[in-house]
Design a protein around this motif. Structure first.
Motif, PDB file in Angstrom:
ATOM      1  N   HIS A   1       0.617  -1.062  -0.070  1.00 41.96           N
ATOM      2  CA  HIS A   1      -0.122   0.257  -0.424  1.00 41.96           C
ATOM      3  C   HIS A   1       1.085   1.574  -0.167  1.00 41.96           C
ATOM      4  O   HIS A   1       0.598   2.126  -0.938  1.00 41.96           O
TER       5      HIS A   1
ATOM      6  N   TYR B   1     -10.784   6.768   1.393  1.00 35.37           N
ATOM      7  CA  TYR B   1     -11.296   5.279   1.041  1.00 35.37           C
ATOM      8  C   TYR B   1     -11.595   4.352   0.473  1.00 35.37           C
ATOM      9  O   TYR B   1     -11.476   3.708  -0.917  1.00 35.37           O
TER      10      TYR B   1
ATOM     11  N   GLU C   1      -5.689   7.608  -3.046  1.00 31.71           N
ATOM     12  CA  GLU C   1      -5.476   5.935  -2.289  1.00 31.71           C
ATOM     13  C   GLU C   1      -5.715   5.223  -3.639  1.00 31.71           C
ATOM     14  O   GLU C   1      -5.431   3.720  -3.699  1.00 31.71           O
TER      15      GLU C   1
ATOM     16  N   HIS D   1       1.978   4.704  -2.375  1.00 32.24           N
ATOM     17  CA  HIS D   1       1.658   6.035  -2.417  1.00 32.24           C
ATOM     18  C   HIS D   1       3.166   6.237  -2.911  1.00 32.24           C
ATOM     19  O   HIS D   1       3.468   7.929  -3.368  1.00 32.24           O
TER      20      HIS D   1
HETATM   21 ZN    ZN Z   1      -3.107   5.175   1.694  1.00 27.77          ZN
END
Ligand code: ZN
Length: 592
Positions: free
Chosen positions: A382, A518, A409, A386
């Motif tokens: 994850h 999210y 995201e 980013h």
């Molecule tokens: Zn994140």
């Protein structure tokens, strides 16, 4: 503590920013940004409306050059504090930088304000000028705040009071929770270590961990209730002063998305809460339990006890990224080889994980606490998403590199999907495959359903604080239980203890309204991934361009080349149906 699973030496090297808190270059950068800001103010203050296109472009370039050194210093002090929040020197430096940043912001405020106040006719002419092409989108973005800005004098006061107001309360909350210890079987554990035990295969362990966590939160209840109330009230006065019609409007504007699109997202997700109950009914059977309690939600399946060493996690993430697009694998590798990641768990280090974009002249840094569970592998996947996104978007410069939260995201969740598929393809054992799928479902639930339920909680507390005044801890608890129970539809029994679990979630504190992003990101990614599977030809390159574009256009424009229409109401349902298909697949694999 569970141990660092081979990550105990994975410490970042902040040397590309500064050699330490005492580095003279840090002071130099601060002084330089101050000096340039003074020069900038004396050149342009009161004159922005008169500038011709070429002069305005030059002014914006100078503006970027002021933000860069101060952003660099600010990044360093935050990163430096993150790994040891108990060191008073780091805390003091962080506070000093926040005060510096606020003073700088006050000096520069006039620029965006004066631009926002330029009348429509003149701004329209300037925006059409090719000399401003590079900054056109940023200039448009800045003007969208026009109805919500106060006068320059008022903005200055708001910015100055912010440091000892909202910002100070956020830091207080973070320090209280970083320093908190929870008593479990005679041991004093930090938050992260207790929460990790909720994933323990042993039910007794999970229950004890949940009780220890509840007890710790009960001990802090007065403090947390006070901080929450104060920040809710602060947000209410901000919204009133800036003419925002609802508690979420400012967030939506910042997210570059309209209220109606967000409302449609929330409606679509809450309308599919039945998928949550369907899944937990399956989980109950898989665990062989009569009743599922809140502390059973994260219980692994009997076969799911795999652990990962840091080196394995690293290899899988790199292979998954390279397999999608070699360039992305190369960028990801740089994070490991150049020590841009801090993964070792140690006392005083704050919990959670993030990737900090730093400034375009440096590079991003990844912060996490690696303890070797499959979840931690996903966290690495994850944050690497980013990191790669921030790395590619640096070419947009400091004003346009950052994406709004709605698309922030995308790369992270897409990265998780790539690593998940990689892990599934390597695994042959049907029991472990099932537990991996279950894990994926739970992660997806956490981002889509849980975050939406949390959005409902936030909506309830902001609304209640505005209409009813200060809220009691019990009232927070009631609203929490109500919005959580709505999601579970009776499939999980929430014990009375769970009523205090609203009080540690940092998003409510540091970024009100954040959590729906999210759900937005996850559903967007599910749709993107489906497209990639349908027609992989050319997709990775187009996706790379999306990341490299950073925040240089509206989200709906950025995703359009990938065949996504955010305005299409059926779009959200498509992602939700994919989640339901995962659940169905798990039911079939389990043979129930
Ligand atoms: Zn994140």
């Amino acid at each position: 503590m569970n141990g660092s699973a081979g990550a105990q030496d994975v410490l970042w090297n902040l040397g590309d920013l500064y050699s330490g808190g005492e580095d003279p270059h840090l002071e130099k950068d601060l002084a330089e940004s101050d000096k340039k800001a003074d020069g900038f103010a004396s050149s342009y203050r009161g004159r922005v409306a008169e500038l011709e296109a070429a002069d305005l472009a030059r002014a914006i370039e100078q503006y970027e050059q002021i933000l860069e050194p101060s952003g660099k210093a600010g990044t360093f002090t935050y990163l430096n504090w993150s790994t040891n929040t108990e060191d008073p020197a780091r805390g003091a430096l962080l506070q000093r930088l926040q005060e510096h940043s606020s003073r700088l912001q006050q000096k520069l405020l006039f620029f965006e304000l004066e631009w926002a106040h330029v009348d429509e006719e003149r701004s329209g002419k300037l925006l059409a000028d090719p000399a401003l092409a590079r900054y056109r989108f940023w200039l448009n973005l800045t003007r969208r705040y026009r109805p919500h800005l106060r006068s320059e004098a008022e903005e200055k006061i708001l910015a100055e009071k912010y440091v000892t107001g909202r910002s100070a309360w956020v830091r207080f909350f973070e320090e209280v929770h970083s320093g908190a210890r929870y008593t479990l079987e005679g041991q004093e554990l930090p938050q992260q270590s207790v929460l990790t035990k909720l994933y323990d295969p042993d039910r007794v362990q999970r229950k004890r961990a949940a009780e220890a966590f509840t007890q710790g939160l009960q001990n802090m209840k007065r403090v947390n209730t006070y901080v929450f109330n104060n920040l809710l009230a602060d947000k209410a006065s901000d919204d009133r002063l800036r003419n925002y019609p609802s508690w979420i409007s400012a967030r939506n504007l910042a997210n570059q998305i309209d209220d109606a699109t967000v409302e449609a997202l929330v409606q679509a997700v809450t309308g599919r809460y039945a998928v949550v109950a369907r899944y937990y009914d399956l989980k109950k059977k898989l665990l062989g339990l009569e009743e599922l309690f809140d502390y059973d939600r994260y219980a692994p399946l009997p076969s799911a006890s795999r652990r990962y060493q840091w080196q394995e996690a690293r290899q899988m993430v790199l292979e998954a990224y390279s397999g999608f697009l070699p360039e992305m694998g190369k960028i990801a590798e740089t994070f490991f080889t150049n020590s841009w990641i801090d993964a070792a768990v140690r006392p005083g280090k704050r919990g959670g994980a993030y990737s900090h974009g730093a400034v375009p002249s440096v590079h991003p840094y990844i912060f996490m606490n690696f303890e070797g569970s499959p979840r931690h592998v996903m966290t690495l996947a994850h944050e690497m998403g980013h990191g790669v996104h921030q790395y590619l978007a640096r070419e947009q410069g400091i004003l346009l590199a950052d994406t709004p939260l709605t698309t922030a995201e995308t790369a992270s969740v897409f990265g998780e999907m790539l690593v998940f598929q990689k892990l599934m393809s390597l695994e042959k054992d049907p029991q472990i495959r099932l537990s991996m799928l279950v894990q994926k479902i739970e992660d997806t639930f956490a981002t889509v359903f849980r975050q939406t339920a949390m959005n409902r909680f936030e909506a309830a507390i902001h609304t209640a604080r505005r209409s009813e005044g200060e809220l009691t801890a019990e009232h927070f608890g009631e609203l929490w239980m109500k919005t959580q129970n709505a999601m579970f539809e009776g499939s999980v029994t929430l014990s009375e203890d769970y009523g205090v679990w609203w009080s540690y979630i940092p998003h409510f504190i540091h970024s009100p309204g954040y959590v729906y992003a999210y759900a937005f990101g996850e559903l967007l990614v599910l749709a993107l991934y489906a497209r990639y599977q349908d027609s992989p030809e050319g997709f990775p390159a187009a996706y790379r361009d999306l990341l490299a574009a950073g925040g240089s256009n509206w989200p709906e424009e950025l995703v359009r080349p990938l065949g996504v229409d955010l305005k299409d109401p059926g779009f959200w349902d498509k992602g939700l149906s994919m989640i339901e298909a995962f659940v169905q697949q798990a039911e079939e694999m389990a043979g129930v």
